[in-house]
Write a protein that holds these residues in place. Structure first.
Motif, short mmCIF file in Angstrom:
data_model
loop_
_atom_site.label_atom_id
_atom_site.label_comp_id
_atom_site.label_asym_id
_atom_site.label_seq_id
_atom_site.Cartn_x
_atom_site.Cartn_y
_atom_site.Cartn_z
N ALA A 227 0.82 -1.21 0.00
CA ALA A 227 0.00 0.00 0.00
C ALA A 227 0.86 1.26 0.00
CB ALA A 227 -0.93 -0.01 1.20
N CYS A 228 1.96 1.22 0.75
CA CYS A 228 2.84 2.39 0.88
C CYS A 228 3.49 2.73 -0.46
CB CYS A 228 3.89 2.11 1.95
SG CYS A 228 4.84 3.53 2.48
N THR A 229 4.11 1.74 -1.08
CA THR A 229 4.74 2.00 -2.38
C THR A 229 3.67 2.24 -3.44
OG1 THR A 229 6.27 1.16 -4.06
CG2 THR A 229 5.06 -0.50 -2.83
N GLY A 230 2.53 1.56 -3.33
CA GLY A 230 1.44 1.77 -4.28
C GLY A 230 0.95 3.22 -4.28
N MET A 231 0.81 3.79 -3.09
CA MET A 231 0.37 5.19 -3.01
C MET A 231 1.39 6.13 -3.64
SD MET A 231 -1.26 5.40 0.81
CE MET A 231 -2.55 4.26 1.33
N ASP A 232 2.67 5.87 -3.39
CA ASP A 232 3.72 6.68 -4.03
C ASP A 232 3.58 6.64 -5.54
OD1 ASP A 232 4.98 7.12 -1.60
OD2 ASP A 232 6.50 5.56 -1.89
N VAL A 233 3.44 5.42 -6.06
CA VAL A 233 3.43 5.23 -7.51
C VAL A 233 2.19 5.89 -8.13
CG1 VAL A 233 3.25 3.46 -9.32
CG2 VAL A 233 4.91 3.18 -7.47
N VAL A 234 1.03 5.75 -7.47
CA VAL A 234 -0.19 6.41 -7.95
C VAL A 234 0.01 7.92 -7.98
CG1 VAL A 234 -2.57 6.99 -7.27
CG2 VAL A 234 -1.82 4.60 -7.25
N SER A 235 0.62 8.45 -6.93
CA SER A 235 0.83 9.89 -6.84
C SER A 235 1.79 10.39 -7.93
CB SER A 235 1.37 10.19 -5.44
OG SER A 235 1.72 11.54 -5.33
N ILE A 236 2.88 9.66 -8.12
CA ILE A 236 3.88 10.08 -9.12
C ILE A 236 3.31 9.95 -10.53
CG2 ILE A 236 6.17 9.57 -10.10
CD1 ILE A 236 6.88 8.48 -7.20
N LEU A 237 2.60 8.85 -10.80
CA LEU A 237 2.03 8.67 -12.14
C LEU A 237 0.93 9.71 -12.41
CD1 LEU A 237 1.89 4.78 -12.55
CD2 LEU A 237 3.57 6.40 -13.48
N GLY A 238 0.23 10.13 -11.37
CA GLY A 238 -0.77 11.20 -11.53
C GLY A 238 -0.11 12.49 -12.00
N LYS A 239 1.05 12.80 -11.39
CA LYS A 239 1.78 14.02 -11.79
C LYS A 239 2.32 13.90 -13.22
CE LYS A 239 2.93 15.27 -7.09
NZ LYS A 239 3.69 14.70 -5.99
N LYS B 273 0.75 12.37 -15.55
CA LYS B 273 -0.44 12.24 -16.42
C LYS B 273 -0.56 10.86 -17.05
CE LYS B 273 -1.02 16.80 -15.96
NZ LYS B 273 -1.76 17.21 -14.76
N VAL B 274 -0.08 9.84 -16.33
CA VAL B 274 -0.26 8.47 -16.80
C VAL B 274 -1.59 7.96 -16.24
CG1 VAL B 274 0.61 6.09 -16.69
CG2 VAL B 274 2.21 8.01 -16.92
N LYS B 275 -2.52 7.61 -17.13
CA LYS B 275 -3.82 7.10 -16.68
C LYS B 275 -3.88 5.60 -16.91
CE LYS B 275 -6.60 11.23 -17.70
NZ LYS B 275 -6.26 11.97 -16.49
N PHE B 276 -4.04 4.86 -15.83
CA PHE B 276 -4.14 3.40 -15.94
C PHE B 276 -5.55 2.94 -15.59
CE2 PHE B 276 -2.03 4.86 -12.09
CZ PHE B 276 -2.89 4.42 -11.11
N LYS C 284 8.00 5.81 -17.69
CA LYS C 284 7.41 6.58 -16.59
C LYS C 284 7.07 5.69 -15.38
CE LYS C 284 5.58 10.42 -19.30
NZ LYS C 284 4.40 11.02 -19.96
N VAL C 285 6.58 4.49 -15.66
CA VAL C 285 6.25 3.58 -14.56
C VAL C 285 7.54 3.13 -13.86
CG1 VAL C 285 5.25 1.32 -13.96
CG2 VAL C 285 4.05 2.83 -15.56
N ASN C 286 8.54 2.79 -14.65
CA ASN C 286 9.85 2.43 -14.08
C ASN C 286 10.37 3.51 -13.16
OD1 ASN C 286 11.00 -0.08 -14.81
ND2 ASN C 286 11.24 0.61 -16.93
#
Lengths: 144, 144
Positions: free
Chosen positions: A51-63, A65-68, A110-112
């Motif tokens: 959950a911790c790393t997942g939240m980071d990744v969601v936040s960074i991908l949001g910035k 503009k990666v929409k999954f 970007k995901v990497n």
């Protein structure tokens, strides 16, 4: 700044804790004297890591503009020999689906980058585990 | 032996995980884009630590025939400066009540020994944290 939590013994092998008003009930497996009517503490650490790393990744991908469409993290904890029986090796698989994701090199880059940033800079749970546990990861991108 | 868990993104900053059929719903604070409708991952690690060492201590004291009335563990996580913001220092306070506990040196010796055994030999969550976090503890015995 300090975080303060409490866990209270509620009989047998059960403990009750609370964070921000949300209760966590812990219990041990029957082989260890419990009734398994609650979370086992050790795998809870794997869920918290995801959950911790997942939240980071969601936040960074949001910035970025990666929409999954979907995002799941599978965590495998390889348990050590002897005592204490902790996760000596932890493997994280970040799985995304999105339109055209499978062959999109820009999305992959970007995901990497988001996963690297979480691992190396932001994820507090990773930071607490990584000196005892070998943490590896992989990324799977699929079309939705 | 491996433990495998999954966490699934369920929108915004929320993740859902499951252990032995029990769901854990994680969310971030509003300042980090969440709605705090679930556990924050980082303090969950403190709760898991308390429950893990608590179960050890209950089990060891059971074998030593120490009967207590109540048992609580307070955990304070002192958060590091800079990033990642993890718990650099963790302090555990093991609080017991029992008949005549306050001045019973035999009980104190047994409780001390149980806490030491958990810390040094059995507690998997401590083992995963102790190379990144300085973990200290104290024991408080009170009459019930």
């Amino acid at each position: 700044m300090n975080e303060v939590i409490q866990a209270e013994w509620v009989g047998n092998m059960s403990f009750e804790s609370e964070i921000d008003g949300y209760q966590l009930h812990f219990d041990a497996e029957e082989q260890f004297g419990g009734t398994l009517r609650g979370y086992r503490p050790k795998p809870v650490v794997l869920s918290a890591l995801a959950a911790c790393t997942g939240m980071d990744v969601v936040s960074i991908l949001g910035k970025k503009k990666v929409k999954f469409s979907t995002f799941k993290i599978n965590v495998t904890g390889g348990i050590s020999e002897g005592y204490p029986k902790y996760y000596k090796k932890i493997h994280l698989v970040y799985q995304f689906t999105g339109p055209g994701f499978q062959d999109d090199e820009e999305i992959r880059t970007k995901v990497n980058r988001a996963v690297r940033l979480s691992r190396d800079q932001y994820c507090a749970v990773s930071a607490m585990l990584k000196n005892s546990c070998e943490i590896t990861d992989e990324i799977i991108l699929m079309d939705s």
